[in-house]
Design a protein around this motif. Structure first.
Motif, PDB file in Angstrom:
ATOM      1  N   VAL A  27       0.847  -1.194   0.000  1.00  0.00           N
ATOM      2  CA  VAL A  27       0.000   0.000   0.000  1.00  0.00           C
ATOM      3  C   VAL A  27       0.882   1.245   0.000  1.00  0.00           C
ATOM      4  CG1 VAL A  27      -1.814   1.279   1.215  1.00  0.00           C
ATOM      5  CG2 VAL A  27      -1.781  -1.241   1.292  1.00  0.00           C
ATOM      6  N   VAL A  28       0.603   2.169  -0.927  1.00  0.00           N
ATOM      7  CA  VAL A  28       1.208   3.501  -0.893  1.00  0.00           C
ATOM      8  C   VAL A  28       0.097   4.461  -0.514  1.00  0.00           C
ATOM      9  CG1 VAL A  28       2.441   5.286  -2.167  1.00  0.00           C
ATOM     10  CG2 VAL A  28       2.860   2.871  -2.695  1.00  0.00           C
ATOM     11  N   ASN A  29       0.187   5.035   0.698  1.00  0.00           N
ATOM     12  CA  ASN A  29      -0.881   5.947   1.124  1.00  0.00           C
ATOM     13  C   ASN A  29      -0.532   7.381   0.753  1.00  0.00           C
ATOM     14  OD1 ASN A  29       0.970   6.798   3.027  1.00  0.00           O
ATOM     15  ND2 ASN A  29      -0.032   5.825   4.755  1.00  0.00           N
ATOM     16  N   ASN A  30      -1.398   8.329   1.138  1.00  0.00           N
ATOM     17  CA  ASN A  30      -1.210   9.707   0.672  1.00  0.00           C
ATOM     18  C   ASN A  30       0.002  10.401   1.294  1.00  0.00           C
ATOM     19  OD1 ASN A  30      -2.143  10.104   3.255  1.00  0.00           O
ATOM     20  ND2 ASN A  30      -3.968  11.253   2.660  1.00  0.00           N
ATOM     21  N   THR A  31       0.630   9.793   2.287  1.00  0.00           N
ATOM     22  CA  THR A  31       1.868  10.349   2.833  1.00  0.00           C
ATOM     23  C   THR A  31       3.082   9.896   2.029  1.00  0.00           C
ATOM     24  OG1 THR A  31       2.336   8.497   4.333  1.00  0.00           O
ATOM     25  CG2 THR A  31       0.841  10.198   5.138  1.00  0.00           C
ATOM     26  N   GLY A  32       2.856   9.000   1.059  1.00  0.00           N
ATOM     27  CA  GLY A  32       3.950   8.477   0.259  1.00  0.00           C
ATOM     28  C   GLY A  32       4.621   7.273   0.881  1.00  0.00           C
ATOM     29  N   ARG A  33       4.160   6.865   2.045  1.00  0.00           N
ATOM     30  CA  ARG A  33       4.788   5.733   2.727  1.00  0.00           C
ATOM     31  C   ARG A  33       4.333   4.415   2.099  1.00  0.00           C
ATOM     32  NH1 ARG A  33       3.884   3.581   8.920  1.00  0.00           N
ATOM     33  NH2 ARG A  33       5.460   1.939   8.843  1.00  0.00           N
ATOM     34  N   VAL A  34       5.280   3.488   1.975  1.00  0.00           N
ATOM     35  CA  VAL A  34       4.979   2.131   1.481  1.00  0.00           C
ATOM     36  C   VAL A  34       4.763   1.224   2.682  1.00  0.00           C
ATOM     37  CG1 VAL A  34       5.820   0.148   0.181  1.00  0.00           C
ATOM     38  CG2 VAL A  34       6.345   2.464  -0.610  1.00  0.00           C
ATOM     39  N   ILE A  35       3.624   0.541   2.702  1.00  0.00           N
ATOM     40  CA  ILE A  35       3.269  -0.350   3.803  1.00  0.00           C
ATOM     41  C   ILE A  35       3.046  -1.754   3.245  1.00  0.00           C
ATOM     42  CG2 ILE A  35       1.607  -0.825   5.654  1.00  0.00           C
ATOM     43  CD1 ILE A  35       0.896   2.205   5.521  1.00  0.00           C
ATOM     44  N   LEU A  36       3.691  -2.739   3.860  1.00  0.00           N
ATOM     45  CA  LEU A  36       3.455  -4.145   3.517  1.00  0.00           C
ATOM     46  C   LEU A  36       2.629  -4.763   4.638  1.00  0.00           C
ATOM     47  CD1 LEU A  36       6.993  -5.209   2.232  1.00  0.00           C
ATOM     48  CD2 LEU A  36       5.035  -4.412   0.896  1.00  0.00           C
ATOM     49  N   CYS A  37       1.507  -5.346   4.284  1.00  0.00           N
ATOM     50  CA  CYS A  37       0.611  -5.876   5.312  1.00  0.00           C
ATOM     51  C   CYS A  37      -0.163  -7.072   4.773  1.00  0.00           C
ATOM     52  CB  CYS A  37      -0.350  -4.789   5.787  1.00  0.00           C
ATOM     53  SG  CYS A  37      -1.311  -4.007   4.457  1.00  0.00           S
ATOM     54  N   SER A  38      -0.719  -7.849   5.698  1.00  0.00           N
ATOM     55  CA  SER A  38      -1.541  -9.011   5.349  1.00  0.00           C
ATOM     56  C   SER A  38      -3.009  -8.612   5.435  1.00  0.00           C
ATOM     57  CB  SER A  38      -1.260 -10.176   6.305  1.00  0.00           C
ATOM     58  OG  SER A  38       0.052 -10.661   6.129  1.00  0.00           O
ATOM     59  N   ASP A  39      -3.693  -8.689   4.310  1.00  0.00           N
ATOM     60  CA  ASP A  39      -5.091  -8.252   4.267  1.00  0.00           C
ATOM     61  C   ASP A  39      -6.055  -9.334   4.723  1.00  0.00           C
ATOM     62  OD1 ASP A  39      -7.106  -6.314   3.619  1.00  0.00           O
ATOM     63  OD2 ASP A  39      -7.556  -7.476   1.822  1.00  0.00           O
TER      64      ASP A  39
END
Length: 215
Positions: free
Chosen positions: A178-190
């Motif tokens: 996920v790339v959110n509006n802060t520009g941060r890349v997040i790896l997560c289990s959905d």
């Protein structure tokens, strides 16, 4: 004086050893084969799971590093950089980046094209031909592109975001990038049923944005 009782006797060190060696019986051999087969049957699923977890995590980390590099290049050069992405039903996918606020086309290979993805003079594309795990990107959601603000590293349009769903070949293990509006890349289990150990559950998009912006 010679001891006559010892005449003709073979020295003890030279005595012949007629110890009989006993081999494996057919039953013992068959039991050994069965035990080896059972051990292999138990080990193969564990090995497959280990390989598939690594496929997903390696692919996700490779994509995350690429996207983070685009954000870093934007802040380093103090220039807007736009990331574009595409995926077809045939599992062909690509992600590219270019200087400026006009998106490039990551499917274009002609370096003389105005739509060629490059930062400076360097090609900036990752796709299913350059990625080691080419078939794991299952889906991409978003409007096709987003741009980084070079001052704060945020997305220039705070309504933008991108989510990539990566799956192992069997589909048993899945990760979201996920790339959110802060520009941060997040790896997560959905999905808890297909979670990859070591990665937190994905939060709702709105929750992630509120946390990252401090609101």
């Amino acid at each position: 004086m010679i001891d006559k009782s010892a005449v003709g006797a073979r020295p003890r060190a030279q005595s012949l050893n007629f110890t009989r060696h006993r081999g494996f019986s057919m039953i013992e051999l068959m039991m050994s084969v069965v035990l080896i087969a059972i051990s292999a049957a138990l080990a193969i699923p564990s090995y497959r799971d280990m390989v598939e977890k690594r496929q997903v995590t390696h692919g996700a980390e490779q994509l995350a590093a690429f996207i983070n590099a685009a954000q870093g290049a934007s802040m380093k050069s103090n220039e807007v950089i736009t990331v574009s992405y595409s995926r077809t039903d045939g599992d062909d996918w690509c992600v590219g980046a270019v200087n400026g606020d006009a998106a490039c086309d990551c499917t274009v290979s002609d370096t003389s094209s105005d739509n060629f993805c490059q930062i400076g003079s360097q090609k900036f594309v990752i796709d299913n031909t350059s990625s080691k795990n080419r078939d794991i990107l299952h889906n991409i959601s978003g409007d096709g592109s987003y741009a980084f603000d070079p001052v704060r590293g945020l997305l220039t349009n705070l309504d933008d975001s991108m989510t990539m769903e990566l799956r192992s070949y069997s589909g048993d293990f899945r990760l979201n990038l996920v790339v959110n509006n802060t520009g941060r890349v997040i790896l997560c289990s959905d999905d808890a049923d297909h979670a990859v150990p070591g990665y937190e559950p994905c939060q709702a998009e709105a929750d992630v944005q509120l946390v990252e912006t401090g609101l």
